[in-house]
Design an enzyme around this catalytic site. Sequence first.
Site, PDB file in Angstrom:
ATOM      1  N   ASP A  93       0.853  -1.295  -0.079  1.00  0.00           N
ATOM      2  CA  ASP A  93       0.075   0.243  -0.031  1.00  0.00           C
ATOM      3  C   ASP A  93       0.790   1.370  -0.077  1.00  0.00           C
ATOM      4  O   ASP A  93       2.050   1.297   0.432  1.00  0.00           O
ATOM      5  CB  ASP A  93      -1.025  -0.049   1.225  1.00  0.00           C
ATOM      6  CG  ASP A  93      -2.293   0.982   1.038  1.00  0.00           C
ATOM      7  OD1 ASP A  93      -2.277   1.625  -0.068  1.00  0.00           O
ATOM      8  OD2 ASP A  93      -3.155   0.943   1.728  1.00  0.00           O
ATOM      9  N   ASP A 267      -7.685  -7.561   1.162  1.00  0.00           N
ATOM     10  CA  ASP A 267      -6.805  -7.449   2.262  1.00  0.00           C
ATOM     11  C   ASP A 267      -7.395  -7.288   3.674  1.00  0.00           C
ATOM     12  O   ASP A 267      -8.201  -6.252   3.645  1.00  0.00           O
ATOM     13  CB  ASP A 267      -5.399  -6.912   2.045  1.00  0.00           C
ATOM     14  CG  ASP A 267      -5.781  -5.372   2.510  1.00  0.00           C
ATOM     15  OD1 ASP A 267      -6.317  -4.681   1.350  1.00  0.00           O
ATOM     16  OD2 ASP A 267      -5.437  -4.822   3.454  1.00  0.00           O
ATOM     17  N   CYS A 305     -11.874 -28.179  10.974  1.00  0.00           N
ATOM     18  CA  CYS A 305     -10.329 -27.275  10.446  1.00  0.00           C
ATOM     19  C   CYS A 305      -9.332 -28.155  10.639  1.00  0.00           C
ATOM     20  O   CYS A 305      -9.249 -29.041  11.796  1.00  0.00           O
ATOM     21  CB  CYS A 305     -10.588 -26.178  11.273  1.00  0.00           C
ATOM     22  SG  CYS A 305      -9.000 -25.112  10.631  1.00  0.00           S
ATOM     23  N   CYS A 307      -6.146 -27.090  10.486  1.00  0.00           N
ATOM     24  CA  CYS A 307      -4.749 -26.231  10.663  1.00  0.00           C
ATOM     25  C   CYS A 307      -4.252 -26.934  12.117  1.00  0.00           C
ATOM     26  O   CYS A 307      -4.962 -27.569  12.899  1.00  0.00           O
ATOM     27  CB  CYS A 307      -5.323 -24.777  10.903  1.00  0.00           C
ATOM     28  SG  CYS A 307      -5.930 -24.327  12.863  1.00  0.00           S
ATOM     29  N   CYS A 310      -6.487 -26.267  15.384  1.00  0.00           N
ATOM     30  CA  CYS A 310      -7.551 -27.122  15.592  1.00  0.00           C
ATOM     31  C   CYS A 310      -7.181 -28.616  15.537  1.00  0.00           C
ATOM     32  O   CYS A 310      -7.855 -29.640  16.376  1.00  0.00           O
ATOM     33  CB  CYS A 310      -8.663 -26.889  14.466  1.00  0.00           C
ATOM     34  SG  CYS A 310      -9.144 -25.338  14.642  1.00  0.00           S
ATOM     35  N   HIS A 336      -4.793 -20.426  12.691  1.00  0.00           N
ATOM     36  CA  HIS A 336      -6.082 -20.689  12.495  1.00  0.00           C
ATOM     37  C   HIS A 336      -7.047 -19.754  11.741  1.00  0.00           C
ATOM     38  O   HIS A 336      -7.738 -20.112  10.534  1.00  0.00           O
ATOM     39  CB  HIS A 336      -6.972 -21.067  13.693  1.00  0.00           C
ATOM     40  CG  HIS A 336      -8.612 -21.263  13.493  1.00  0.00           C
ATOM     41  ND1 HIS A 336      -9.060 -22.271  13.010  1.00  0.00           N
ATOM     42  CD2 HIS A 336      -9.454 -20.292  13.677  1.00  0.00           C
ATOM     43  CE1 HIS A 336     -10.226 -22.195  12.812  1.00  0.00           C
ATOM     44  NE2 HIS A 336     -10.580 -21.024  13.035  1.00  0.00           N
TER      45      HIS A 336
HETATM   46  N1  GUN Z   1      -6.920   0.708   2.702  1.00  0.00           N
HETATM   47  C1  GUN Z   1      -8.139   0.706   2.932  1.00  0.00           C
HETATM   48  N2  GUN Z   1      -8.865   1.475   2.245  1.00  0.00           N
HETATM   49  C2  GUN Z   1      -7.784   2.224   1.594  1.00  0.00           C
HETATM   50  C3  GUN Z   1      -7.680   3.271   0.658  1.00  0.00           C
HETATM   51  O1  GUN Z   1      -8.993   4.055   0.241  1.00  0.00           O
HETATM   52  N3  GUN Z   1      -6.756   3.808   0.076  1.00  0.00           N
HETATM   53  C4  GUN Z   1      -5.467   3.090   0.268  1.00  0.00           C
HETATM   54  N4  GUN Z   1      -4.237   3.661  -0.074  1.00  0.00           N
HETATM   55  N5  GUN Z   1      -5.494   2.187   1.402  1.00  0.00           N
HETATM   56  C5  GUN Z   1      -6.355   1.688   1.936  1.00  0.00           C
HETATM   57 ZN    ZN Z   2      -8.358 -24.253  12.687  1.00  0.00          ZN
END
Ligand code: GUN
Ligand code: ZN
Length: 373
Positions: A93, A267, A305, A307, A310, A336
């Site tokens: 990011d 993410d 699960c 993992c 578990c 987990h």
């Molecule tokens: N992570 C979660 N939302 C955003 C976003 O709007 N911009 C960026 N760069 N990272 C994020």
């Molecule tokens: Zn597990």
Amino acid sequence: MTKRIEFQLAATDGAARTGTIRTTRGDIRTPAFMPVGTAATVKAMMPESVAATGADILLGNTYHLMLRPTAERIARLGGLHDFMNWQGPILTDSGGFQVMSLADLRKLTEEGVAFRSHIDGSKHMLTPERSMEIQKLLGSDIVMCFDECPALPATDKAVAESMELSMRWARRSKEAFGDRPGHALFGIMQGGVTQELRGISAEKLKEIGFDGYAIGGLAVGEGQEAMFGVLDYAPAMLPEDKPRYLMGVGKPDDIVGAVARGVDMMDCVLPSRSGRTGQAWTRQGQVNIKNARHADDPRPLDEHCTCPACRNYSRAYLHHVFRAQEMISGMLLTWHNLHYYQEIMSGMRQAIAAQRFDAWQQGFHSTRAMGDI
Ligand code: GUN
Ligand code: ZN
């Protein structure tokens, strides 16, 4: 010649898609969930354990790494992959979002954001150009544009101005990124929960042209219903032949709903962070391991699960090590949670490929309790 990052769509089912992003460091199966490795580690996990959960790609953070240990130091030491011992793809990011939530004394201008480090108060400046430079020093495979994400709720005027600034920064990011075969640059759509602004943002990004397109500015307090409202139209505004990445999402049901609406990548810190605070996510719902009712429970966290947490430990043990603040507590619960998230992803990939994603979603929702189990 180093090959370019490519996206191959294999199948669609309704708006949901499955495919593969091919990178020089390996394939990313989509829909993909990227564990967050903010400070060059997925907290409490060895990289080989993260890979064992089924993750194909990790997320790293410009903001944290530029402050400590610095991008220049990581570059001198051979780049982020060698530094943290993760040879698969890494997406980073760009820093703007983290500056706004973490840094002290921020000053936003057309040029970028000046701020003080939340670690030691030192002064820094992030601009689109500097963010591109840092992500290059890190050796990131998928670089994110430098953007601004306004906190919601905000007025339409504020969201529009912020989106326009992010689009100007997207153009500067693209220019500064240049031509780097083997590395991808993703644009980030903004525009809050306003369809018209999302549409303008998408058009500007497509005009600039990116290797993938993120949907930013969501999961910032608007709630699931409003987020799904945006996801009902936003993915279709983006090119069909490029990956679509929903940033910072989410809970298991957010992820499933996002994939159903055409998102390919996500993410979130949730599985790893909640693992360290005693929260487990399971097929049956959320488990709070610190609750006293687990103290004598010989059953695993999740019977189904596979993992290590578990397979080899009881709820009673997990409860004990959490209460005793033993480090293995965070290790096992994080493992987990990440394993469970990756099982959701692989379940969705298979279901989309087999054109039975609706049935899969019904199964997913039917096993889940409303409260803590
Ligand atoms: N992570 C979660 N939302 C955003 C976003 O709007 N911009 C960026 N760069 N990272 C994020
Ligand atoms: Zn597990």
